[in-house]
Scaffold this active site. Structure first.
Site, PDB file in Angstrom:
ATOM      1  N   LYS A 483       0.838  -1.202   0.000  1.00 53.48           N
ATOM      2  CA  LYS A 483       0.000   0.000   0.000  1.00 53.48           C
ATOM      3  C   LYS A 483       0.875   1.255   0.000  1.00 53.48           C
ATOM      4  O   LYS A 483       2.064   1.176   0.319  1.00 53.48           O
ATOM      5  CB  LYS A 483      -0.898  -0.017   1.231  1.00 53.48           C
ATOM      6  CG  LYS A 483      -0.111   0.029   2.523  1.00 53.48           C
ATOM      7  CD  LYS A 483      -1.004  -0.276   3.715  1.00 53.48           C
ATOM      8  CE  LYS A 483      -0.198  -0.174   4.995  1.00 53.48           C
ATOM      9  NZ  LYS A 483      -0.706  -1.029   6.037  1.00 53.48           N
ATOM     10  N   ARG A 582     -10.829   0.349  14.667  1.00 53.12           N
ATOM     11  CA  ARG A 582     -10.666   1.134  13.452  1.00 53.12           C
ATOM     12  C   ARG A 582     -11.755   0.671  12.485  1.00 53.12           C
ATOM     13  O   ARG A 582     -12.774   1.305  12.353  1.00 53.12           O
ATOM     14  CB  ARG A 582      -9.240   0.928  12.902  1.00 53.12           C
ATOM     15  CG  ARG A 582      -8.874   1.884  11.812  1.00 53.12           C
ATOM     16  CD  ARG A 582      -7.375   1.871  11.520  1.00 53.12           C
ATOM     17  NE  ARG A 582      -6.932   0.608  10.908  1.00 53.12           N
ATOM     18  CZ  ARG A 582      -5.691   0.422  10.457  1.00 53.12           C
ATOM     19  NH1 ARG A 582      -4.782   1.373  10.539  1.00 53.12           N
ATOM     20  NH2 ARG A 582      -5.350  -0.732   9.926  1.00 53.12           N
ATOM     21  N   TYR A 709      17.573  30.936   5.530  1.00 57.06           N
ATOM     22  CA  TYR A 709      16.403  31.731   5.914  1.00 57.06           C
ATOM     23  C   TYR A 709      16.408  32.003   7.408  1.00 57.06           C
ATOM     24  O   TYR A 709      16.784  31.129   8.205  1.00 57.06           O
ATOM     25  CB  TYR A 709      15.112  30.964   5.607  1.00 57.06           C
ATOM     26  CG  TYR A 709      14.748  30.911   4.150  1.00 57.06           C
ATOM     27  CD1 TYR A 709      14.536  32.087   3.414  1.00 57.06           C
ATOM     28  CD2 TYR A 709      14.588  29.684   3.506  1.00 57.06           C
ATOM     29  CE1 TYR A 709      14.188  32.020   2.072  1.00 57.06           C
ATOM     30  CE2 TYR A 709      14.230  29.621   2.170  1.00 57.06           C
ATOM     31  CZ  TYR A 709      14.036  30.794   1.455  1.00 57.06           C
ATOM     32  OH  TYR A 709      13.693  30.737   0.147  1.00 57.06           O
ATOM     33  N   MET A 758      12.785  24.558   0.911  1.00 55.76           N
ATOM     34  CA  MET A 758      11.906  23.682   0.145  1.00 55.76           C
ATOM     35  C   MET A 758      12.706  22.643  -0.650  1.00 55.76           C
ATOM     36  O   MET A 758      12.385  21.472  -0.664  1.00 55.76           O
ATOM     37  CB  MET A 758      11.022  24.511  -0.796  1.00 55.76           C
ATOM     38  CG  MET A 758       9.944  23.670  -1.463  1.00 55.76           C
ATOM     39  SD  MET A 758       8.966  24.575  -2.671  1.00 55.76           S
ATOM     40  CE  MET A 758       7.921  25.557  -1.650  1.00 55.76           C
TER      41      MET A 758
HETATM   42  C1  LIG Z   1       0.006  -1.956   6.678  1.00 59.54           C
HETATM   43  C2  LIG Z   1      -0.605  -3.145   7.214  1.00 59.54           C
HETATM   44  C3  LIG Z   1       0.173  -4.246   7.596  1.00 59.54           C
HETATM   45  C4  LIG Z   1       1.672  -4.240   7.586  1.00 59.54           C
HETATM   46  O1  LIG Z   1       2.133  -3.658   8.773  1.00 59.54           O
HETATM   47  P1  LIG Z   1       3.680  -3.614   9.137  1.00 59.54           P
HETATM   48  O2  LIG Z   1       3.716  -3.099  10.515  1.00 59.54           O
HETATM   49  O3  LIG Z   1       4.290  -2.683   8.163  1.00 59.54           O
HETATM   50  O4  LIG Z   1       4.183  -4.980   8.990  1.00 59.54           O
HETATM   51  C5  LIG Z   1      -0.470  -5.389   7.981  1.00 59.54           C
HETATM   52  N1  LIG Z   1      -1.821  -5.446   8.018  1.00 59.54           N
HETATM   53  C6  LIG Z   1      -2.594  -4.399   7.689  1.00 59.54           C
HETATM   54  C7  LIG Z   1      -4.061  -4.534   7.772  1.00 59.54           C
HETATM   55  C8  LIG Z   1      -2.016  -3.221   7.274  1.00 59.54           C
HETATM   56  O5  LIG Z   1      -2.776  -2.196   6.949  1.00 59.54           O
END
Ligand SMILES: *Cc1c(COP(=O)(O)O)cnc(C)c1O
Length: 814
Positions: A483, A582, A709, A758
């Site tokens: 992701k 969640r 800056y 930046m």
């Molecule tokens: C991102 C995610 C993971 C992976 O988590 P890590 O801590 O990076 O291993 C596993 N399960 C779900 C549902 C996630 O969203």
């Protein structure tokens, strides 16, 4: 090697079907990377996870005519079959025979770090003295070692092979087929894989390689190793090296004083040389090299000459996006036949229909009359669209190349030629000897000229997955979380690599991320963790599998299925709420859920949940609470469904800390990047991500002058301030300005000074001899991603996923 099929069958007591006179010079075990079918046999190796037999057809499609397998599986009359009882056993038997019937002197290298570097350095030092063969890349496993041994040719005088093990008992097996005359033990770290009980067991196992060696050269900095070697091998010639003065070969002076050369005591003599890299690992490898060269009878002067000629070991190929949709594979570090074969193997993995090759003279190999002929034959087999030859030697063979080719005497001439602008939509393999500097071609063809780059080391990523895997049962599936653009690393590149390595599942956050992967050709199952309301259409059209976490989204999804007229069982993944609060179904909702699933004829492919505190040792109790909830709720749902979907709950830190709750699958994310929330395991991780840039300018600043800056830095002494082209728009937070954060130059940490801009920031290089154009490490090993995250007052996840898309991603693989 060179045997007829009949000889092979005879040597290994195997069955033979078909032509007995076919000649085998190579054995390939991965059908995807077959780069030459001539005189190549494909071996179908079955492991607990994968059956090599599945790939026989594809090997035959690639032109292979000799198959080694446990059973005949095709009626193609053109194939010669060598039928064996156990393919891995066969490979070992053949390699043992081949090794024992060659008359080479052999060096066997084992240890936990430094094997490959030492092997390459020895090769660099020895190929011009002896006809030398070595293991390709880091081929040192149960499959890699036999394949390496089979490369020995009758003309070879010396063989240098690495030997690795991952489990107890493996070294005995390795030693059975390979008994080196000189055994070398490099460093053994205290981190050991979960397959070993402790360090002592690991050492005992490793030193079994030396059972039949005459000489053992070993790193004697660890007492435990010295004791064990002295105890087991007191009758052999033992030579120890290391940083402690108790060794036969050690460094006499303070090697941190860069103004002095390194002075090494070699028994009762001294040798000295200059060294740029003075980290302990590099120096230990240099001492090992000295020990071996000394043992081979080299004079001190010759040893120094060899050390001075050493070149950085880059066995890695980098791939970079080029202009006009070209993909550039840069392998311009060294050129010998082995590395050419590896590069050809490597480019087989890319789906670019048009491929071109830039190839120079070979200068780093021992070259005889047939050498270039073999090279040209190999090139001809690869079906390049165009071939560009550079150098006075190789251009003599232009007529023998089947495809369109062009010749140049220098890299400069090629760059100046009109052909240079013709590249479009191509994979361009740059393969050259160092002195031709063909990396200049890459510099010109590269897409983003921004010097700042994020390097992703895919070997390290795979290594880190394997460390996690070694803790799991072999049948447990692995889902890789890709992701958010694979945590910022590039979701397609990472997914393509993982697909190649048979990952079971990929996980993305939103449907568009999954659709992008499908469009680029990823076929591995993909779960969409958080499909948005209107994205179910994309989910279905791109054959993605949604996470379903509430009745509302279940309803949306069912409607979309109806709209598409889908009535067969579409796979979905049920998220259970177990304590994260969640997303997810509550236990009280499961009965209703199972009804709807049944009515709509959908298939629950998996049931899962997510841990809130798997990385926090102080929250073990909460994890246990969630695990209990998951067990109960998932059992309950399984009863209601009447079948057993796969179950998964562990993320990376869960795998390390709650291994016993692995269920049928685990989900790895940050662990691939080398971050382990477990101290012991952190030591065996490798650095996957390096964020790098170069110094744009250095200014001398007088006392009282200010930088940047808001004039936040004011020089209290005369200072040298370097500007580097990376700023908050690249993902470096402003809060690490003014000395909060550090970067490294020449392997030394230096502070960020003044305000982060930046696109740029300034660092204080007063105390080091940095110059404009030098490399700067924002994070890699020093500072590590973890340390850098601490400067930023956040976690590695946020740092990685915040690196801006304008930073060029470069992928490294060997
Ligand atoms: C991102 C995610 C993971 C992976 O988590 P890590 O801590 O990076 O291993 C596993 N399960 C779900 C549902 C996630 O969203």
């Amino acid at each position: 090697m060179k045997y007829t099929t009949q000889e092979i069958a005879f040597i290994t007591n195997a069955g033979l079907i078909g032509n007995p006179k076919r000649v085998v010079k190579n054995i390939a075990f991965d059908s995807r990377s077959i780069y030459s079918s001539k005189n190549t046999a494909f071996i179908a190796i079955n492991s607990s996870k994968n059956s090599g037999e599945k790939y026989i057809e594809s090997a035959i499609e690639k032109g292979i005519e000799i198959i080694i397998a446990e059973k005949k599986s095709s009626d193609n009359p053109n194939i010669t079959w060598i039928i064996v009882e156990n393919s891995l056993q066969f490979l070992r038997q053949l390699a043992k025979y081949h090794f024992e019937n060659s008359i080479i002197k052999s060096i066997g290298i084992t240890g936990s770090n430094g094997k490959t570097i030492l092997k390459e350095w020895l090769y660099q030092s020895l190929w011009s003295e002896f006809s030398t063969v070595k293991s390709p890349k880091s081929f040192n496993s149960q499959i890699g070692l036999p394949l390496s041994l089979l490369q020995i040719n009758p003309k070879n005088e010396l063989g240098i092979f690495e030997v690795g093990i991952s489990k107890p008992t493996e070294m005995t097996q390795q030693e059975e087929i390979f008994h080196p005359n000189i055994g070398v033990l490099t460093y053994i770290g205290s981190a050991h894989s979960a397959n070993f009980e402790n360090e002592a067991q690991l050492i005992d196992e490793k030193i079994k390689l030396f059972k039949h060696s005459k000489v053992i050269i070993f790193n004697g900095d660890k007492e435990l190793i010295v004791n064990k070697i002295n105890k087991s091998y007191s009758s052999k010639k033992l030579i120890s090296f290391g940083l402690n003065p108790t060794n036969n070969i050690f460094i006499k002076n303070n090697f941190n004083n860069r103004k002095e050369p390194i002075i090494v005591q070699v028994f009762n003599e001294e040798i000295s040389f200059q060294a740029h890299n003075r980290d302990r690992a590099t120096l230990s490898n240099a001492l090992a090299l000295i020990a071996v060269l000394k043992e081979l009878g080299f004079s001190n002067a010759k040893i120094v000459e060899k050390i001075n000629a050493l070149q950085a070991v880059e066995m890695r190929l980098e791939s970079v996006e080029g202009v006009r949709n070209n993909l550039i594979i840069n392998d311009s570090y060294n050129l010998d036949l082995d590395s050419l074969k590896i590069a050809f193997q490597f480019i087989k993995e890319y789906n670019k229909p048009k491929k071109s090759l830039v190839l120079t003279d070979f200068v780093e190999s021992d070259i005889d009359d047939n050498f270039y002929k073999e090279v040209i034959d190999l090139v001809n087999e690869q079906n390049f669209e165009r071939v560009y030859l550079i150098g006075n030697e190789i251009i003599k063979f232009s007529n023998e190349i089947k495809t369109k080719n062009y010749t140049f005497t220098s890299t400069h001439d090629f760059i100046e030629s009109k052909y240079f602008d013709e590249f479009e939509n191509q994979l361009i393999l740059l393969k050259g000897a160092r002195k031709f500097e063909i990396e200049r071609i890459k510099d010109i063809l590269e897409l983003r000229k921004h010097e700042t780059r994020l390097e992703v080391n895919l070997n390290a990523l795979l290594h880190n997955i394997n460390i996690h895997k070694s803790l799991l049962k072999p049948e447990t599936k692995i889902m890789a979380m890709v992701k958010a653009n694979a945590y910022g690393l590039g979701s397609f590149e990472i997914s393509e690599f993982l697909q190649h390595h048979h990952i079971d599942y990929l996980g993305v956050a939103v449907a568009d991320e999954g659709a992008y992967l499908r469009k680029k050709g990823i076929t591995t199952p993909i779960i969409v963790m958080n499909p948005e309301q209107h994205s179910y259409r994309t989910v279905i059209e791109y054959n993605l599998e949604p996470e379903i976490y509430s009745f509302r989204v279940l309803d949306l999804f069912c409607n979309e299925l109806k709209r598409h007229g889908i009535t067969e069982k579409y796979p979905i993944h049920i998220k259970l709420e177990t304590g994260m609060h969640r997303l997810g179904f509550k236990e009280t909702e499961l009965e209703e859920l199972s009804k709807i699933v049944y009515e709509n004829n959908i298939k629950v492919q998996s049931i899962f949940s997510h841990l809130a505190t798997a990385d926090m040792p102080e929250e073990k109790g909460y994890v246990k609470f969630q695990l209990e909830n998951f067990k109960r709720a998932s059992n309950n749902l399984i009863d209601l469904l009447g079948y057993q979907p796969i179950r998964h709950i562990l993320n990376s830190s869960g795998i390390l800390n709650y291994t016993e709750d692995q269920y049928d699958m685990v989900r790895i994310g940050i662990g691939m990047m080398g971050i382990a929330y477990n101290e012991n395991i952190q030591k065996s991780m490798q650095t996957t991500v390096s964020f790098k840039t170069v110094i744009s300018q250095i200014s001398d600043i007088n006392i009282g002058e200010t930088v940047g800056y808001a004039r936040r830095f004011k020089a209290e002494k005369e200072s040298r301030i370097a500007t580097i082209p990376v700023g908050y728009a690249d993902g470096i937070p402003r809060l690490i300005g003014n000395g909060v954060g550090k970067v490294s130059v020449h392997n030394q940490l230096v502070p960020i000074v003044g305000t982060v801009c930046m696109d740029m920031l300034m660092i204080d290089v007063t105390d080091i001899s940095a110059k404009e154009g030098d490399d700067v490490i924002i994070f890699s090993e020093k500072p590590s991603l973890f340390e850098f995250s601490n400067y930023c007052n956040t976690i590695p996840y946020e740092v990685l996923s915040s690196i801006s898309p304008r930073v060029k991603r470069v992928y490294i693989k060997d």
